[in-house]
Design a protein around this motif. Structure first.
Motif, mmCIF file in Angstrom:
data_model
loop_
_atom_site.group_PDB
_atom_site.id
_atom_site.type_symbol
_atom_site.label_atom_id
_atom_site.label_comp_id
_atom_site.label_asym_id
_atom_site.label_seq_id
_atom_site.Cartn_x
_atom_site.Cartn_y
_atom_site.Cartn_z
ATOM 1 N N ARG A 88 -24.383 -21.747 10.516
ATOM 2 C CA ARG A 88 -24.022 -23.158 10.463
ATOM 3 C C ARG A 88 -25.088 -24.041 11.100
ATOM 4 N NH1 ARG A 88 -20.917 -21.857 7.069
ATOM 5 N NH2 ARG A 88 -18.654 -22.119 7.035
ATOM 6 N N ASN A 89 -26.327 -23.557 11.161
ATOM 7 C CA ASN A 89 -27.444 -24.328 11.695
ATOM 8 C C ASN A 89 -27.385 -24.381 13.226
ATOM 9 O OD1 ASN A 89 -29.790 -26.075 11.709
ATOM 10 N ND2 ASN A 89 -29.200 -26.713 9.643
ATOM 11 N N THR A 90 -28.271 -25.181 13.830
ATOM 12 C CA THR A 90 -28.492 -25.063 15.269
ATOM 13 C C THR A 90 -27.482 -25.812 16.139
ATOM 14 O OG1 THR A 90 -30.134 -26.836 15.087
ATOM 15 C CG2 THR A 90 -30.951 -24.571 15.094
ATOM 16 N N ALA A 91 -26.840 -26.864 15.631
ATOM 17 C CA ALA A 91 -25.879 -27.586 16.479
ATOM 18 C C ALA A 91 -24.672 -26.713 16.820
ATOM 19 C CB ALA A 91 -25.460 -28.902 15.818
ATOM 20 N N PRO A 92 -24.001 -26.078 15.862
ATOM 21 C CA PRO A 92 -22.909 -25.167 16.228
ATOM 22 C C PRO A 92 -23.378 -23.984 17.080
ATOM 23 C CG PRO A 92 -22.722 -25.794 13.935
ATOM 24 C CD PRO A 92 -24.058 -26.290 14.407
ATOM 25 N N CYS A 93 -24.562 -23.483 16.809
ATOM 26 C CA CYS A 93 -25.128 -22.394 17.610
ATOM 27 C C CYS A 93 -25.191 -22.789 19.082
ATOM 28 C CB CYS A 93 -26.520 -22.067 17.061
ATOM 29 S SG CYS A 93 -27.587 -21.111 18.140
ATOM 30 N N ILE A 94 -25.672 -23.996 19.348
ATOM 31 C CA ILE A 94 -25.797 -24.477 20.726
ATOM 32 C C ILE A 94 -24.429 -24.797 21.314
ATOM 33 C CG2 ILE A 94 -26.659 -26.438 22.080
ATOM 34 C CD1 ILE A 94 -29.178 -26.321 20.216
ATOM 35 N N ALA A 95 -23.532 -25.345 20.513
ATOM 36 C CA ALA A 95 -22.183 -25.635 20.997
ATOM 37 C C ALA A 95 -21.460 -24.352 21.412
ATOM 38 C CB ALA A 95 -21.390 -26.372 19.915
ATOM 39 N N TYR A 96 -21.672 -23.275 20.670
ATOM 40 C CA TYR A 96 -21.088 -21.977 21.011
ATOM 41 C C TYR A 96 -21.614 -21.497 22.362
ATOM 42 C CZ TYR A 96 -19.794 -17.010 20.196
ATOM 43 O OH TYR A 96 -19.292 -15.727 20.279
ATOM 44 N N ALA A 97 -22.920 -21.583 22.549
ATOM 45 C CA ALA A 97 -23.506 -21.179 23.826
ATOM 46 C C ALA A 97 -22.979 -22.039 24.972
ATOM 47 C CB ALA A 97 -25.030 -21.274 23.749
ATOM 48 N N ASN A 98 -22.819 -23.334 24.722
ATOM 49 C CA ASN A 98 -22.282 -24.220 25.757
ATOM 50 C C ASN A 98 -20.893 -23.770 26.211
ATOM 51 O OD1 ASN A 98 -24.585 -25.775 25.562
ATOM 52 N ND2 ASN A 98 -23.628 -27.385 24.336
ATOM 53 N N SER A 99 -20.051 -23.347 25.251
ATOM 54 C CA SER A 99 -18.708 -22.867 25.598
ATOM 55 C C SER A 99 -18.783 -21.668 26.536
ATOM 56 C CB SER A 99 -17.949 -22.458 24.330
ATOM 57 O OG SER A 99 -17.226 -23.527 23.801
ATOM 58 N N TRP A 100 -19.648 -20.734 26.207
ATOM 59 C CA TRP A 100 -19.795 -19.525 27.030
ATOM 60 C C TRP A 100 -20.259 -19.905 28.434
ATOM 61 C CZ3 TRP A 100 -22.915 -16.535 29.998
ATOM 62 C CH2 TRP A 100 -22.644 -15.169 30.084
ATOM 63 N N ILE A 101 -21.258 -20.788 28.513
ATOM 64 C CA ILE A 101 -21.790 -21.181 29.821
ATOM 65 C C ILE A 101 -20.741 -21.943 30.625
ATOM 66 C CG2 ILE A 101 -23.540 -22.601 30.975
ATOM 67 C CD1 ILE A 101 -25.400 -21.951 28.553
ATOM 68 N N ARG A 102 -19.979 -22.822 29.978
ATOM 69 C CA ARG A 102 -18.929 -23.581 30.675
ATOM 70 C C ARG A 102 -17.914 -22.662 31.352
ATOM 71 N NH1 ARG A 102 -19.018 -27.368 26.510
ATOM 72 N NH2 ARG A 102 -17.424 -26.201 25.363
ATOM 73 N N SER A 103 -17.676 -21.503 30.728
ATOM 74 C CA SER A 103 -16.687 -20.577 31.294
ATOM 75 C C SER A 103 -17.194 -19.902 32.565
ATOM 76 C CB SER A 103 -16.313 -19.514 30.247
ATOM 77 O OG SER A 103 -17.387 -18.604 30.030
ATOM 78 N N ARG A 104 -18.489 -20.065 32.874
ATOM 79 C CA ARG A 104 -19.075 -19.387 34.030
ATOM 80 C C ARG A 104 -19.758 -20.319 35.025
ATOM 81 N NH1 ARG A 104 -18.400 -16.204 30.009
ATOM 82 N NH2 ARG A 104 -18.272 -13.937 30.207
ATOM 83 N N GLU A 105 -20.347 -21.399 34.540
ATOM 84 C CA GLU A 105 -21.137 -22.253 35.427
ATOM 85 C C GLU A 105 -21.086 -23.698 34.917
ATOM 86 O OE1 GLU A 105 -22.717 -23.877 38.090
ATOM 87 O OE2 GLU A 105 -23.293 -21.788 38.454
ATOM 88 N N LYS A 106 -20.337 -24.532 35.617
ATOM 89 C CA LYS A 106 -20.175 -25.928 35.174
ATOM 90 C C LYS A 106 -21.429 -26.758 35.448
ATOM 91 C CE LYS A 106 -15.728 -25.845 33.923
ATOM 92 N NZ LYS A 106 -15.429 -24.407 34.098
ATOM 93 N N ASP A 107 -22.244 -26.308 36.406
ATOM 94 C CA ASP A 107 -23.420 -27.086 36.809
ATOM 95 C C ASP A 107 -24.705 -26.412 36.333
ATOM 96 O OD1 ASP A 107 -24.730 -29.223 38.066
ATOM 97 O OD2 ASP A 107 -25.059 -28.048 39.884
ATOM 98 N N ALA A 108 -24.707 -25.948 35.101
ATOM 99 C CA ALA A 108 -25.841 -25.171 34.592
ATOM 100 C C ALA A 108 -26.976 -26.060 34.097
ATOM 101 C CB ALA A 108 -25.378 -24.273 33.462
#
Length: 362
Positions: A88-108
Motif C-alpha cells: 500500500r505504498n510508504t504512508a501505510p508502511c510508516i503508519a504501521y511502524a508508528n503503531s508498533w513504536i507507540r506500544s513501546r515508546e511514546k517519546d521515540a
C-alpha cells in the motif's frame, strides 16, 4: 546511542528494474547487488547499528519475505519484522511502524530508510543522521535528507530549499517545494539553480510529530492504525492488520504527508548516495576497467566492449565482443542483454515474459 531512537527499514519492494537478478521471490534488497558479500538489507542494517540498538529496529516488508529478513538479520526478533498483507505504498508502511513504536515508546525519535540505498561515505552519513536526530528531538519537525546533485538527473524527485535556519543549523532549510521526477530540460534547470536537491527518501522525526502530521494530512490512515495499537503483539494482530490494509489508501508518505505539512525541513548533505533504482545507477558507482566497463560478478573476457555493466554467475565464463553502453545480466535462469539507454523498458520486458512464458523467471 539514544535508547529512544528507532530505525524503520522499508524492505517490501519488488525491485523489478533489476530483473533478471531481482525477482518477486527474491527482490533486490535481499541480494548482493554490489558484489560485497552482503545484501543491501544487511548493509543498511549495519549502517545504522552505531546509532540504534538491534532491539529498536523494525523491518517493514511483505508477508512473503518475513523469513528472508530473519535469515539475514539474526540479531532481531520475529516481532520486529512487520509483515504487510498487501502493498500500500510508504504512508501505510510508516503508519504501521508508528503503531508498533507507540506500544513501546511514546517519546521515540524515528529514522525511516529504504533498504536498498548505496552510501559511499558512511562516516559522513552517520554524522548527518546524528545532526538530524538532534534537530528533530528539539523541534516539532519532519526532516528529510536532501542530496546535493552532481548531474541533471531525471530519475529522482527534487526538493527546493526555502529559508535557511539559524547559524547553529547551517545545513537545515525549510522545504519550499517537492517535485516528482522531472523531464531532462527541467532537471537541468533544477541542477543549475543550486536551489534543488535530490529527495533521498530518508526521513527523521519524533513519533509525536509524525502522529500529528498523519492526523492532519491522512486522518483516515491515522484512525485505522490507531485501532491497531491495542492489538500489537496479540494473536488478533494479524486479522486486525488484514482488515486495516483492505480499507487502507495506497499513497506515498511524500504525497500524503510531506507535500502538505507546514513543518517540513530538509538537511542538505553530500556523502555519495544512490537509490540503486536501475542497473545504470549501479554502474555509476561501480569500479570501472580501462574501457569503463563495470564487471560486478563472473569470469569475463571482453573485446572491443566499453561503457557496459556485466553481471554473470561466478560459475560461468562469458566472452563478449563489440558492445558499447550495454547491460548484460545472467541470473542462471534468464539472460538480459539491453542497451543502457533502454533500461526503462525492463518492466515492459517482464510483462511480455509473463504473457509469453509465465512467471517462472519473474
Amino acid at each position: 546511542m539514544r535508547n529512544n531512537t528507532y530505525c524503520v527499514i522499508m524492505a517490501g519492494g519488488v525491485g523489478s528494474r533489476f530483473w533478471p537478478l531481482s525477482k518477486s521471490s527474491t527482490p533486490k534488497q535481499f541480494l548482493d547487488i554490489l558484489g560485497t558479500g552482503k545484501s543491501l538489507l544487511r548493509q543498511t542494517f549495519e549502517r545504522f547499528i552505531p546509532i540504534c540498538k538491534p532491539e529498536n529496529f523494525l523491518i517493514v516488508t511483505s508477508s512473503e519475505y518475513g523469513s528472508k529478513v530473519l535469515e539475514q538479520l539474526p540479531e532481531i526478533s520475529p516481532s520486529q519484522v512487520l509483515k504487510e498483507p498487501f502493498r500500500r505504498n510508504t504512508a501505510p508502511c510508516i503508519a504501521y511502524a508508528n503503531s508498533w513504536i507507540r506500544s513501546r515508546e511514546k517519546d521515540a525519535n524515528i529514522i525511516v530508510s529504504p533498504a536498498d540505498h548505496l552510501i559511499i561515505d558512511e562516516q559522513n552519513f552517520l554524522a548527518s543522521i546524528q545532526r538530524g536526530l538532534e534537530f528533530v528531538e528539539n523541534n516539532q519537525a519532519l526532516l528529510t535528507l536532501g542530496i546535493k546533485p552532481h548531474r541533471p538527473e531525471t530519475g529522482y524527485g527534487y526538493i527546493q530549499v526555502g529559508n535557511g535556519l539559524k547559524n547553529e543549523h547551517p545545513s537545515f532549510f525549510k522545504v519550499k517545494t517537492f517535485t516528482e521526477k522531472p523531464n531532462a530540460e527541467l532537471a537541468r534547470v533544477f541542477y543549475e539553480s543550486g536551489e534543488f536537491f535530490w529527495n533521498s527518501g530518508i526521513f527523521l522525526w519524533r513519533l509525536e510529530s509524525i502522529d500529528k502530521a498523519f492526523a492532519e494530512s491522512l486522518p483516515d490512515i491515522q484512525s485505522l492504525f490507531r485501532k491497531l495499537d491495542s492489538e500489537i503483539g496479540k494473536p488478533s494482530e494479524t486479522q486486525a492488520l488484514n482488515d486495516i490494509y483492505v480499507d487502507c489508501q495506497n499513497i506515498s508518505i511524500d504525497y500524503g504527508v510531506m507535500e502538505k505539512a507546514q513543518n517540513v525541513y530538509v538537511q542538505t548533505v553530500s556523502f555519495g548516495w544512490s537509490d540503486l533504482g536501475t542497473w545504470s545507477s549501479l554502474y555509476d558507482y561501480s569500479n570501472l576497467d580501462k574501457d569503463k566497463n563495470a564487471l560486478i560478478s563472473g569470469d569475463v573476457l571482453l573485446y572491443e566492449t566499453s561503457g557496459s555493466i556485466i553481471n554473470i554467475p561466478t560459475s560461468k565464463v562469458a566472452v563478449i565482443k563489440g558492445l558499447k553502453d550495454y547491460i548484460v545480466v545472467d541470473s542462471g535462469e534468464a539472460l538480459l542483454i539491453c542497451p543502457k539507454d533502454s533500461e526503462q523498458q525492463i518492466r515492459q520486458f517482464t510483462n511480455d515474459i509473463k504473457t509469453e512464458f509465465g512467471d517462472k523467471v519473474l
